[in-house]
Motif scaffolding. Structure first.
Motif, PDB file in Angstrom:
ATOM      1  N   SER A 116       0.833  -0.890  -0.236  1.00 45.38           N
ATOM      2  CA  SER A 116       0.519  -0.018  -0.071  1.00 45.38           C
ATOM      3  C   SER A 116       0.761   1.181   0.070  1.00 45.38           C
ATOM      4  CB  SER A 116      -1.056   0.531   1.667  1.00 45.38           C
ATOM      5  OG  SER A 116      -1.998   1.124   1.487  1.00 45.38           O
ATOM      6  N   PRO A 117       1.359   1.763  -1.140  1.00 48.70           N
ATOM      7  CA  PRO A 117       2.759   2.496  -1.648  1.00 48.70           C
ATOM      8  C   PRO A 117       1.754   4.166  -1.242  1.00 48.70           C
ATOM      9  CG  PRO A 117       2.870   1.310  -3.112  1.00 48.70           C
ATOM     10  CD  PRO A 117       1.661   0.532  -2.566  1.00 48.70           C
ATOM     11  N   VAL A 118       2.508   4.647  -0.137  1.00 49.33           N
ATOM     12  CA  VAL A 118       2.283   5.955  -0.090  1.00 49.33           C
ATOM     13  C   VAL A 118       3.003   6.968  -0.958  1.00 49.33           C
ATOM     14  CG1 VAL A 118       1.064   5.557   2.029  1.00 49.33           C
ATOM     15  CG2 VAL A 118       3.773   6.337   1.566  1.00 49.33           C
ATOM     16  N   PRO A 119       2.857   8.273  -0.550  1.00 46.90           N
ATOM     17  CA  PRO A 119       4.045   8.957  -1.654  1.00 46.90           C
ATOM     18  C   PRO A 119       5.110   9.009  -1.177  1.00 46.90           C
ATOM     19  CG  PRO A 119       2.120  10.575  -1.226  1.00 46.90           C
ATOM     20  CD  PRO A 119       1.316   9.619  -0.961  1.00 46.90           C
ATOM     21  N   LEU A 120       5.959   8.897  -2.093  1.00 47.25           N
ATOM     22  CA  LEU A 120       7.594   9.126  -1.578  1.00 47.25           C
ATOM     23  C   LEU A 120       8.526   9.269  -2.061  1.00 47.25           C
ATOM     24  CD1 LEU A 120       7.907   5.159  -2.605  1.00 47.25           C
ATOM     25  CD2 LEU A 120       7.490   5.923  -0.766  1.00 47.25           C
ATOM     26  N   SER A 121       8.527  10.530  -0.998  1.00 49.81           N
ATOM     27  CA  SER A 121       9.946  11.745  -1.096  1.00 49.81           C
ATOM     28  C   SER A 121      11.284  10.885  -1.803  1.00 49.81           C
ATOM     29  CB  SER A 121      10.062  12.797   0.400  1.00 49.81           C
ATOM     30  OG  SER A 121      10.786  11.972   1.072  1.00 49.81           O
ATOM     31  N   GLN A 122      11.660  11.589  -2.479  1.00 51.34           N
ATOM     32  CA  GLN A 122      13.366  11.361  -2.544  1.00 51.34           C
ATOM     33  C   GLN A 122      14.324  11.726  -1.411  1.00 51.34           C
ATOM     34  OE1 GLN A 122      14.683  10.961  -5.093  1.00 51.34           O
ATOM     35  NE2 GLN A 122      16.445  10.163  -5.157  1.00 51.34           N
ATOM     36  N   PRO A 123      13.931  11.727   0.131  1.00 51.23           N
ATOM     37  CA  PRO A 123      14.822  10.750   0.934  1.00 51.23           C
ATOM     38  C   PRO A 123      14.404   9.429   1.494  1.00 51.23           C
ATOM     39  CG  PRO A 123      14.656  13.419   1.901  1.00 51.23           C
ATOM     40  CD  PRO A 123      13.610  12.716   0.929  1.00 51.23           C
ATOM     41  N   VAL A 124      13.106   9.452   1.508  1.00 54.39           N
ATOM     42  CA  VAL A 124      12.322   8.142   1.545  1.00 54.39           C
ATOM     43  C   VAL A 124      12.819   7.400   0.906  1.00 54.39           C
ATOM     44  CG1 VAL A 124      10.296   7.073   1.863  1.00 54.39           C
ATOM     45  CG2 VAL A 124      10.617   9.061   3.060  1.00 54.39           C
ATOM     46  N   ARG A 125      13.246   7.578  -0.819  1.00 56.17           N
ATOM     47  CA  ARG A 125      13.885   6.348  -1.309  1.00 56.17           C
ATOM     48  C   ARG A 125      14.842   6.179  -1.610  1.00 56.17           C
ATOM     49  NH1 ARG A 125      11.114   9.727  -7.227  1.00 56.17           N
ATOM     50  NH2 ARG A 125       9.714   9.959  -6.967  1.00 56.17           N
ATOM     51  N   GLU A 126      15.423   7.009  -1.308  1.00 55.06           N
ATOM     52  CA  GLU A 126      16.995   7.140  -0.497  1.00 55.06           C
ATOM     53  C   GLU A 126      17.256   6.293   0.652  1.00 55.06           C
ATOM     54  OE1 GLU A 126      18.542  11.243  -0.090  1.00 55.06           O
ATOM     55  OE2 GLU A 126      18.721  11.123  -2.311  1.00 55.06           O
ATOM     56  N   GLN A 127      16.160   6.152   1.517  1.00 56.08           N
ATOM     57  CA  GLN A 127      16.235   5.373   2.454  1.00 56.08           C
ATOM     58  C   GLN A 127      15.744   3.922   1.945  1.00 56.08           C
ATOM     59  OE1 GLN A 127      13.242   5.999   5.267  1.00 56.08           O
ATOM     60  NE2 GLN A 127      14.217   5.150   7.405  1.00 56.08           N
ATOM     61  N   LEU A 128      14.572   4.008   0.957  1.00 62.65           N
ATOM     62  CA  LEU A 128      14.330   2.641   0.800  1.00 62.65           C
ATOM     63  C   LEU A 128      15.508   1.808  -0.050  1.00 62.65           C
ATOM     64  CD1 LEU A 128      10.741   2.807  -0.839  1.00 62.65           C
ATOM     65  CD2 LEU A 128      11.492   1.484   1.472  1.00 62.65           C
ATOM     66  N   THR A 129      16.127   1.842  -0.747  1.00 65.54           N
ATOM     67  CA  THR A 129      17.418   1.883  -1.077  1.00 65.54           C
ATOM     68  C   THR A 129      18.665   1.380  -0.482  1.00 65.54           C
ATOM     69  OG1 THR A 129      17.254   3.278  -3.084  1.00 65.54           O
ATOM     70  CG2 THR A 129      19.005   2.675  -3.197  1.00 65.54           C
ATOM     71  N   SER A 130      18.636   1.830   0.554  1.00 65.29           N
ATOM     72  CA  SER A 130      19.806   1.747   1.555  1.00 65.29           C
ATOM     73  C   SER A 130      19.384   0.844   2.667  1.00 65.29           C
ATOM     74  CB  SER A 130      20.142   2.836   2.915  1.00 65.29           C
ATOM     75  OG  SER A 130      18.776   3.043   3.988  1.00 65.29           O
ATOM     76  N   LEU A 131      18.185   0.085   2.198  1.00 62.09           N
ATOM     77  CA  LEU A 131      17.852  -1.007   3.127  1.00 62.09           C
ATOM     78  C   LEU A 131      17.447  -2.555   2.098  1.00 62.09           C
ATOM     79  CD1 LEU A 131      14.270   0.224   5.342  1.00 62.09           C
ATOM     80  CD2 LEU A 131      16.358   0.135   6.218  1.00 62.09           C
ATOM     81  N   GLY A 132      17.804  -2.144   1.157  1.00 62.46           N
ATOM     82  CA  GLY A 132      17.471  -3.390   0.227  1.00 62.46           C
ATOM     83  C   GLY A 132      16.966  -3.133  -1.192  1.00 62.46           C
ATOM     84  N   THR A 133      16.806  -3.959  -1.691  1.00 61.99           N
ATOM     85  CA  THR A 133      15.988  -3.286  -3.415  1.00 61.99           C
ATOM     86  C   THR A 133      14.373  -3.824  -3.377  1.00 61.99           C
ATOM     87  OG1 THR A 133      18.274  -4.665  -4.229  1.00 61.99           O
ATOM     88  CG2 THR A 133      16.835  -4.413  -5.800  1.00 61.99           C
ATOM     89  N   VAL A 134      14.456  -2.808  -3.871  1.00 63.05           N
ATOM     90  CA  VAL A 134      12.481  -2.872  -4.149  1.00 63.05           C
ATOM     91  C   VAL A 134      12.008  -3.544  -4.543  1.00 63.05           C
ATOM     92  CG1 VAL A 134      10.777  -1.601  -4.160  1.00 63.05           C
ATOM     93  CG2 VAL A 134      12.202  -0.198  -2.966  1.00 63.05           C
ATOM     94  N   ALA A 135      11.703  -4.778  -4.036  1.00 63.20           N
ATOM     95  CA  ALA A 135      11.230  -5.679  -5.894  1.00 63.20           C
ATOM     96  C   ALA A 135       9.396  -5.797  -5.977  1.00 63.20           C
ATOM     97  CB  ALA A 135      11.882  -7.427  -5.386  1.00 63.20           C
ATOM     98  N   PHE A 136       9.262  -5.704  -5.268  1.00 59.31           N
ATOM     99  CA  PHE A 136       8.257  -5.929  -5.096  1.00 59.31           C
ATOM    100  C   PHE A 136       7.030  -4.420  -4.571  1.00 59.31           C
ATOM    101  CE2 PHE A 136       9.862 -10.139  -3.781  1.00 59.31           C
ATOM    102  CZ  PHE A 136       9.045 -10.708  -5.107  1.00 59.31           C
ATOM    103  N   ILE A 137       5.579  -4.255  -5.499  1.00 63.97           N
ATOM    104  CA  ILE A 137       5.012  -3.103  -4.689  1.00 63.97           C
ATOM    105  C   ILE A 137       3.546  -3.606  -5.291  1.00 63.97           C
ATOM    106  CG2 ILE A 137       4.410  -0.913  -6.198  1.00 63.97           C
ATOM    107  CD1 ILE A 137       6.896  -0.511  -7.263  1.00 63.97           C
ATOM    108  N   VAL A 138       3.103  -3.306  -3.994  1.00 63.89           N
ATOM    109  CA  VAL A 138       1.651  -4.364  -3.916  1.00 63.89           C
ATOM    110  C   VAL A 138       0.407  -2.784  -3.721  1.00 63.89           C
ATOM    111  CG1 VAL A 138       0.404  -6.262  -2.444  1.00 63.89           C
ATOM    112  CG2 VAL A 138       2.850  -6.227  -2.798  1.00 63.89           C
TER     113      VAL A 138
END
Length: 228
Positions: free
Chosen positions: A41-63
């Motif tokens: 259930s994605p919400v708006p993703l700011s650039q800092p959040v995108r970078e945080q996600l990338t630091s956590l792993g690889t976004v492979a699935f969007i549901v």
């Protein structure tokens, strides 16, 4: 920014206004053992959040887990073009712009079966919502079928939460109850969810219940789960 809930489990809340009602919704992020990320259930993703996600792993699935939680799925897919996009049954007709959308089937997808379990919540065609159980953290992840409005929603929002029965504890909102078209099918889905040994429940609107969570969901489904 994303907030940790448990090991390999995060969330991010987003607030907006609908018909004068302040609403809080939530994205839940699961990291699999191999480092892949599953965005529910994605919400708006700011650039800092995108970078945080990338630091956590690889976004492979969007549901997009239901026919009512999909507004920002396309934005997330564009932000992470390498991810596979999944949506509730019937969402493709509602959102033909979601190119490459994979329908969430009644059975768990093999791509994440080692991490998650799934129940399609039957008898509720307005949503076609699925419930998820993250095995490692013993967490139940729901969207709309259960709600508990704990955020500051203003006077109108508080009144709405009271009218729908989700202001003081976790419950199936009266709006959802009225939308049930097959009570037997819904009851079977509720019993399947209650069969999971979860110790925490995360819902989109908007509570995280980590104390007596299973009992809270049992109370929410009271009168709807039926007999065995």
């Amino acid at each position: 920014m994303l907030q940790a809930i448990a090991p390999n489990l995060w969330h991010l809340q987003h607030e907006f206004t609908v018909f004068g009602i302040k609403v809080s919704t939530r994205m839940t992020v699961v990291r699999f053992e191999d480092g892949r990320l599953w965005l529910h259930s994605p919400v708006p993703l700011s650039q800092p959040v995108r970078e945080q996600l990338t630091s956590l792993g690889t976004v492979a699935f969007i549901v997009a887990p239901s026919k009512t939680h999909h507004l920002f799925a396309g934005d997330a897919a564009r932000a992470f073009p390498g991810a596979a996009l999944y949506g509730a049954r019937g969402l493709a007709r509602k959102r033909p712009d979601l190119v490459g959308l994979n329908a969430i089937g009644p059975a768990i997808d093999p791509a994440w079966a080692h991490e998650l379990e799934q129940v399609f919540i039957d008898g509720l065609p307005v949503c076609h919502e699925s419930a998820w159980y993250h095995k490692a953290s013993r967490t139940l992840i729901l969207t709309d079928v259960c709600q508990w409005w704990t955020s500051e929603a203003g006077m109108v929002g508080r009144a709405y939460a009271m009218l729908t029965g989700v202001s003081s504890r976790l419950g199936v909102p009266r709006t959802v109850r009225r939308a049930i078209r097959d009570r037997d099918a819904f009851a079977a889905s509720a019993r399947a969810i209650l069969a999971w040994p979860f110790e925490r429940v995360v819902v989109a609107h908007d509570a995280i219940v980590d104390k007596d969570a299973h009992a809270a969901v049992e109370r929410a489904f009271a009168g709807l789960a039926g007999g065995p």
